[in-house]
Design a protein around this motif. Structure first.
Motif, mmCIF file in Angstrom:
data_model
loop_
_atom_site.group_PDB
_atom_site.id
_atom_site.type_symbol
_atom_site.label_atom_id
_atom_site.label_comp_id
_atom_site.label_asym_id
_atom_site.label_seq_id
_atom_site.Cartn_x
_atom_site.Cartn_y
_atom_site.Cartn_z
ATOM 1 N N PRO A 11 0.922 -1.189 -0.013
ATOM 2 C CA PRO A 11 -0.178 -0.098 -0.056
ATOM 3 C C PRO A 11 0.675 1.312 0.089
ATOM 4 O O PRO A 11 0.280 2.479 -0.529
ATOM 5 C CB PRO A 11 -0.899 -0.153 1.513
ATOM 6 N N LYS A 12 1.914 1.237 0.602
ATOM 7 C CA LYS A 12 2.741 2.446 0.709
ATOM 8 C C LYS A 12 3.226 3.040 -0.636
ATOM 9 O O LYS A 12 3.478 4.078 -0.948
ATOM 10 C CB LYS A 12 4.087 1.957 1.437
ATOM 11 N N TRP A 13 3.729 2.054 -1.553
ATOM 12 C CA TRP A 13 4.274 2.230 -2.788
ATOM 13 C C TRP A 13 3.269 2.449 -3.636
ATOM 14 O O TRP A 13 3.390 3.483 -4.543
ATOM 15 C CB TRP A 13 5.304 1.214 -3.393
ATOM 16 N N PHE A 641 0.025 -13.555 1.113
ATOM 17 C CA PHE A 641 1.520 -13.573 0.438
ATOM 18 C C PHE A 641 1.757 -12.024 0.271
ATOM 19 O O PHE A 641 3.087 -11.950 0.090
ATOM 20 C CB PHE A 641 1.677 -14.550 -0.406
ATOM 21 N N GLY A 642 0.917 -11.375 -0.635
ATOM 22 C CA GLY A 642 0.917 -10.085 -1.062
ATOM 23 C C GLY A 642 0.901 -10.351 -2.591
ATOM 24 O O GLY A 642 1.100 -11.373 -3.092
ATOM 25 N N ALA A 643 0.742 -9.118 -3.164
ATOM 26 C CA ALA A 643 0.356 -9.207 -4.723
ATOM 27 C C ALA A 643 1.691 -9.645 -5.541
ATOM 28 O O ALA A 643 1.732 -10.338 -6.517
ATOM 29 C CB ALA A 643 0.104 -7.560 -5.228
ATOM 30 N N ASP A 644 2.900 -9.122 -4.870
ATOM 31 C CA ASP A 644 4.026 -9.606 -5.735
ATOM 32 C C ASP A 644 4.287 -10.963 -5.767
ATOM 33 O O ASP A 644 4.682 -11.478 -6.730
ATOM 34 C CB ASP A 644 5.236 -8.881 -4.927
ATOM 35 N N THR A 645 3.889 -11.548 -4.647
ATOM 36 C CA THR A 645 4.136 -13.154 -4.891
ATOM 37 C C THR A 645 3.002 -13.689 -6.034
ATOM 38 O O THR A 645 3.718 -14.527 -6.911
ATOM 39 C CB THR A 645 3.663 -13.912 -3.305
ATOM 40 N N ALA A 646 1.930 -13.300 -6.140
ATOM 41 C CA ALA A 646 1.103 -13.674 -7.047
ATOM 42 C C ALA A 646 1.618 -13.469 -8.374
ATOM 43 O O ALA A 646 1.530 -14.206 -9.039
ATOM 44 C CB ALA A 646 -0.508 -13.212 -6.758
ATOM 45 N N ARG A 647 1.849 -12.220 -8.497
ATOM 46 C CA ARG A 647 2.546 -11.731 -9.687
ATOM 47 C C ARG A 647 3.727 -12.510 -10.162
ATOM 48 O O ARG A 647 3.864 -13.113 -11.444
ATOM 49 C CB ARG A 647 2.913 -10.229 -9.860
ATOM 50 N N HIS A 759 6.437 -3.461 -6.017
ATOM 51 C CA HIS A 759 6.441 -3.166 -4.663
ATOM 52 C C HIS A 759 7.937 -3.353 -3.977
ATOM 53 O O HIS A 759 8.404 -2.502 -3.224
ATOM 54 C CB HIS A 759 5.248 -3.716 -3.807
ATOM 55 N N LEU A 760 8.254 -4.932 -3.923
ATOM 56 C CA LEU A 760 9.470 -5.124 -3.537
ATOM 57 C C LEU A 760 10.739 -4.349 -4.078
ATOM 58 O O LEU A 760 11.570 -3.986 -3.394
ATOM 59 C CB LEU A 760 9.591 -6.572 -3.564
#
Length: 851
Positions: A11-13, A641-647, A759-760
């Motif tokens: 959410p921050k980025w 896990f976060g969106a980056d994991t799914a992506r 994001h990461l």
């Protein structure tokens, strides 16, 4: 953070990108442009992992191109009209508009956490009056240009829902929603003249070199160019006005095997007979109970009615053929009439066998002696056959040669002419439904069909409609339906049909270039942004949507809404694979299957069970389906896990054109890897070690990573790009280079990961004091000198088998390589004191030892 926490980071980025207007598309003549577009979704209310994969692919491309210096357009909208909204209104109460916009809000809220680099300021739905009003304006322009017309046509009619159905909405001869037996009915419909562009649409496929070959072939087959013979039989016993019967055939070489003529139940001659003969009327009425699709007609039982009319064979005045009405003849292909040659067409063979008609072979296989009569002999036209009743002797030749000879014979003898026809029919767009774009015309008793004035657009759908009765609510809405004629001002009625929803999706790509304009397009914007450089979507849209879009772009150019360069709107097309998952099933007391969601399953070494211990049957992975419940909710994955994991996972596990199987273990492994990369960055950020001899090796590894990841993204080999990033992470973790070299490499790692895990990447970039946002940082370039290895690895073969390898300077003399090879520990151990008979060094490739 003491550990990687996506719930904090992501959410921050996303807020930082929004505050900086990072993804706003801007026309910039100083920059090259890049337009990437995924096929926009229908607002069903929930996104699924297929959406995640599709939009992540486009996002990877968009982010990389933006970093590479392009002005990028990456928009999102909603294909929002259609029957599901009306179905929901009928089943649950409420209104299609409220249901649709509610679903849009829900899906937008689910998509934004994915961190897609979308310019949301350009968002629109096709049910927005601002959008369909411009569609109505283009309809009027196309009507004026002669691209739109109105005629009677045979359609699929649902007698319960009282609406036209597309062929895809007819299931086993019944309406997909009502279950009523579908009828063929003749209605006056609006059409686009897509058939006028058949030759152009077909020929231009050769230029679409960045489209999948499979899609181009499917479109070519759908357009269906054929060369054949058109001629007329003289009739005997036909009603006045039908002294001849025009037929078209792609196999004129079989004319000498004709045994009957047949007409469609919708042919004008059939209609004339129907009016005076109750038996004909009853047969035709029975035929009209079936659907209109070619597939349905092809698979139905072949039935016919002998009219008693005869036609005279053009080559022999004593040779007469009976004329039948047959249920398998399509009125909208050719002339709606054929001659039947049962020996060489399976439909004709089945028909002739059923009704005892003659079967005469015209040709046999090249080496055959007997005429095959057990079934029709239908070779490819390119195959060589031996003609028994041909037009140029009984020699062996191909079917293509036979067709050419037959056409030449007909033209030379004046009984027919060679013509080119296409399977593609004009596009009927009339739908007797409420939730669609109103067709902007008015019906006046004095003036006829009158176009609405453009200043009165949009013709908006009324909100106060009722779905308590079958049929189109617009027909029952007098204050909307009744209006003044735009030409004479007298009382008139609006057209109550709405447009096929394929119209809405046939030009949305152009609207994204100027979505708030008061005209369909703006010249400066379409000149800059068009064409779509990369279009991404499912293979299921290979024919209709893509073909209609290609036609619409041509029509928009003809009416001044698109430049000539945009008549092929999609420069490159990519069709992605599906996301699949195992299916979990038990059975109820009656033995019927009961499906279960993945989150309700416990897995162990002994199998799978429900949480109460009930064993479940595990069915191999298949496309995610709500009915089979093998769906994974992306929101659950993002939460865990976060969106980056799914992506990362949907990009890493399979080539993008193939299906990817979603597994919980795979998602967890992706999360662990990303957490590991975050920990590496956290450790490297605090390093203070000095430069050393390992720095150059790390710089070379970094350059190779940049080169291969860039090639992977640009070549739509995202899984290969990610495989290289895994390798680079391992190299970086093991490297003993100094602090500055490792920090440089880690910043480059963040840039290379940014398209996949934005994001990461921002978090790492910030942790290592990167300048600004990594999303805005220039894409790294590999130093060519660092891509050239100073060392090579040479395998050592002993008596033809690989036993060891050595790393040596690239330009080392062969004599020195020999010494190193013989001193290698593995070689010494294998030789065990045996004398070497021969040693050959192939520079840069291999060392061969013979003992």
């Amino acid at each position: 953070m003491s550990r990687y926490e996506p719930k904090v980071t992501e959410p921050k980025w996303q807020a930082a990108w929004e505050a900086a207007g990072t993804f706003a598309a801007r026309r910039d003549p100083a920059k090259p442009k890049y337009y990437v577009l995924e096929m926009f979704p229908y607002p069903s209310g929930r996104i699924h992992m297929g959406h995640v994969r599709n939009y992540t692919m486009g996002d990877v491309v968009a982010r990389q191109k933006a970093s590479a210096g392009y002005s990028v357009l990456h928009p999102m909208g909603w294909d929002a009209f259609g029957m599901p909204a009306e179905n929901a209104a009928m089943e649950r109460g409420g209104h299609p508009k409220d249901w649709t916009y509610g679903n849009i809000a829900d899906m937008r809220a689910q998509m934004k956490p994915l961190g897609l680099s979308i310019d949301w300021s350009r968002e629109f739905a096709t049910c927005d009056p601002e959008y369909y009003g411009q569609q109505q304006a283009m309809f009027l322009d196309m009507l004026e240009a002669g691209l739109v017309y109105r005629k009677a046509a045979v359609v699929n009619w649902d007698p319960v829902d009282m609406t036209v159905l597309a062929n895809e909405q007819v299931i086993d001869g019944k309406g997909w929603r009502s279950g009523a037996a579908v009828e063929r009915r003749e209605l006056v419909q609006w059409f686009f003249r897509i058939s006028d562009y058949s030759e152009d649409l077909l020929a231009a496929l050769d230029g679409l070199t960045h489209w999948p070959e499979k899609v181009r072939l499917m479109q070519a087959n759908w357009i269906g160019r054929s060369q054949g013979l058109q001629f007329a039989f003289a009739t005997k016993g036909a009603p006045a006005g039908f002294e001849s019967l025009e037929v078209y055939t792609t196999r004129p070489d079989t004319l000498m095997g004709a045994s009957f003529a047949a007409i469609s139940p919708d042919h004008p001659l059939a209609k004339a007979l129907e009016a005076s003969d109750p038996k004909v009327a009853a047969f035709v009425a029975e035929c009209r109970k079936g659907g209109t699709s070619a597939e349905e007609i092809e698979t139905a039982e072949k039935v016919g009615y002998d009219t008693g009319i005869r036609v005279v064979h053009p080559l022999d005045p004593t040779w007469e053929l009976p004329v039948w009405i047959a249920n398998f003849i399509l009125m909208d292909y050719g002339t709606g009439a054929i001659f039947g040659c049962p020996a060489h067409d399976q439909r004709d063979f089945d028909f002739a066998t059923k009704y005892g008609l003659p079967i005469k072979a015209v040709f046999v296989a090249e080496d055959a002696e007997d005429v095959p009569l057990a079934e029709a002999f239908v070779p490819m036209k390119s195959e060589r056959v031996r003609y028994i009743r041909g037009f140029s002797g009984a020699e062996v030749q191909t079917g293509d040669d036979g067709v050419t000879a037959a056409i030449a014979h007909a033209e030379a003898n004046g009984y027919g002419r060679g013509v080119t026809k296409f399977r593609l029919r004009d596009w009927g767009i009339s739908r007797q439904r409420y939730w669609g774009c109103p067709i902007p015309v008015v019906h006046c008793a004095d003036c006829g069909v009158v176009p609405e004035k453009k200043e009165n657009l949009p013709v908006e759908l009324p909100y106060d409609v009722s779905f308590d009765k079958p049929g189109n609510p617009l027909d029952r809405h007098p204050t909307w339906r009744d209006c003044a004629c735009p030409a004479c001002g007298k009382p008139a009625k609006r057209e109550t049909d709405t447009m096929d929803t394929f119209v809405d999706s046939s030009w949305y790509y152009a609207r994204f270039t100027a979505p708030r304009a008061t005209t369909p397009t703006v010249a400066e914007d379409v000149d800059y942004w068009m064409n779509v450089d990369q279009y991404i979507g499912g293979i299921e849209h290979a024919i209709l949507h893509l073909l209609y879009s290609r036609f619409f772009a041509r029509a928009m150019h003809r009416t001044g809404h698109l430049p000539a360069k945009a008549v092929e709107p999609f420069s490159a097309l990519f069709t992605q694979g599906m996301v699949t998952h195992e299916i979990y099933m038990t059975r109820d007391a009656q033995g019927r299957p009961v499906y279960h969601l993945p989150e309700d399953i416990l897995r162990s070494d002994t199998g799978a069970t429900l949480k109460d211990g009930t064993p479940v049957e595990v069915i191999p992975s298949a496309k995610m389906s709500k009915s089979k419940k093998n769906v994974v909710d992306p929101m659950n994955i993002i939460d865990q896990f976060g969106a980056d994991t799914a992506r990362w996972f949907v990009m890493s596990d399979s080539p993008p054109e193939r299906d990817v199987e979603w597994t919980a273990a795979g998602a967890e492994a992706a999360y662990k890897h990303l957490s590991r990369v975050w920990r590496m960055a956290d450790e490297i950020a605090t390093l203070t070690s000095p430069a050393n001899a390992e720095d150059e090796a790390l710089a070379r590894a970094t350059a190779k990573a940049v080169d291969e990841v860039t090639k992977g993204i640009e070549g739509f080999a995202f899984n290969k790009a990610i495989a290289k990033l895994y390798e680079f992470a391992n190299t970086l973790q093991k490297s003993q280079a100094g602090a500055n070299a490792k920090k440089d490499a880690m910043r480059t790692m963040a840039q290379l990961m940014s398209p996949m895990t934005p994001h990461l990447a921002e978090e790492i970039w910030n942790m290592l004091d990167g300048d600004g946002l990594v999303a805005l940082a220039p894409w790294p370039k590999a130093d060519p000198s660092l891509l050239v290895d100073d060392e090579v690895v040479l395998p050592i073969q002993i008596n033809g088998k690989r036993r060891a390898e050595i790393r040596v300077p690239k330009d080392m003399p062969a004599a020195e390589i020999e010494k190193i090879a013989l001193a290698d520990e593995g070689v010494v151990k294998f030789l065990a004191g045996q004398p070497v008979k021969k040693l050959i060094v192939v520079p840069g490739r291999i060392v061969n030892v013979v003992v």
